[in-house]
Design a protein around this motif. Structure first.
Motif, PDB file in Angstrom:
ATOM      1  N   ASP A 174       0.497   5.625   0.755  1.00 31.73           N
ATOM      2  CA  ASP A 174      -0.578   6.712   1.160  1.00 31.73           C
ATOM      3  C   ASP A 174      -0.378   7.969   0.260  1.00 31.73           C
ATOM      4  N   MET A 228      -5.384   4.149   9.012  1.00 32.54           N
ATOM      5  CA  MET A 228      -5.757   5.106   8.323  1.00 32.54           C
ATOM      6  C   MET A 228      -6.230   6.464   8.868  1.00 32.54           C
ATOM      7  N   TYR A 257       0.814  -1.422   0.042  1.00 35.72           N
ATOM      8  CA  TYR A 257      -0.050  -0.034   0.139  1.00 35.72           C
ATOM      9  C   TYR A 257       0.940   1.203  -0.055  1.00 35.72           C
ATOM     10  N   ARG A 262      -5.350   6.289   0.353  1.00 36.54           N
ATOM     11  CA  ARG A 262      -4.431   5.034   0.408  1.00 36.54           C
ATOM     12  C   ARG A 262      -4.785   4.333  -0.882  1.00 36.54           C
TER      13      ARG A 262
END
Length: 224
Positions: A89, A179, A87, A185
């Motif tokens: 951000d 988060m 992932y 994201r």
């Protein structure tokens, strides 16, 4: 007599003139002096006080702009979650944190090769044949699909499900943890954490795709 004196002086001057001129030094060219434009004391004070802050914040501003404008994110920039999902951000939120067990509202988009195949921004009403952008509500870390029990309610648009948004991938239930509200994201979802061997819409069976999540709100802890 006077006229002879003048003539003699003139002759003497003319005789010594070439020698005088030959010994003379060349005249140096003087560069013009450029005077600064007038500036008030108030403007100077503002400029001096703001300039250091501007120079300090400039690299961070350029870095944030570069991250937003970057179309393709290198794989080495991705982080890896505890369950192995990659992932990144895009935007770090500033609100409450989505912790495990809390109920949250999100918008999500599943993108395959530039095509948005599944999105909460295209939630279909069961009556009225309309499409709305309805946030998806679920519990962080819960069993996927638990929240999709149909609950019909009255509204001016007719009867519709409380979860009118399409089915999200399993990865969303865990990757949302950590988060902050306002954060965005992007996640690389493998088939086992996505739609598996069946696929979904434009996402073919067994395919990886990109999941984009925007955390809108942390609602509450689910009552036991």
């Amino acid at each position: 007599m006077a006229s002879n004196s003048i003539t003699t002086f003139e002759k003497c001057t003319l005789q010594h003139l070439p020698q005088c001129c030959s010994n003379s030094k060349p005249i140096k060219q003087i560069n013009p002096i450029v005077l600064p434009l007038p500036i008030s004391r108030r403007s100077a004070a503002i400029l001096i006080s703001v300039l250091p802050l501007t120079l300090t914040a400039l690299p961070q501003t350029l870095l944030a702009r570069e991250r937003r404008n970057r179309k393709t994110i290198p794989l080495e920039d991705y982080l890896i979650s505890p369950d192995g999902l990659k992932y990144y951000d895009l935007v770090e939120g500033k609100g409450p944190v989505a912790e495990k067990g809390l109920t949250v509202q999100v918008h999500f988009d599943c993108v395959y090769r530039g095509i948005t195949a599944v999105s909460s921004r295209e939630s279909k009403l069961l009556a009225g044949n309309r499409i709305i952008a309805q946030p998806y509500v679920f519990q962080v870390g819960a069993i996927p699909g638990k929240e999709r029990k149909r609950e019909f309610v009255d509204s001016p648009n007719g009867l519709f499900s409380a979860q009118a948004a399409p089915k999200p991938p399993k990865a969303m239930y865990t990757i949302t943890e950590g988060m902050k509200v306002g954060g965005k994201r992007t996640v690389i979802v493998p088939p086992e954490a996505g739609y598996g061997p069946r696929g979904m819409n434009e996402i073919p069976p067994g395919a990886d795709f990109e999941l984009n999540i925007e955390l809108l709100q942390v609602v509450q802890a689910e009552s036991k």
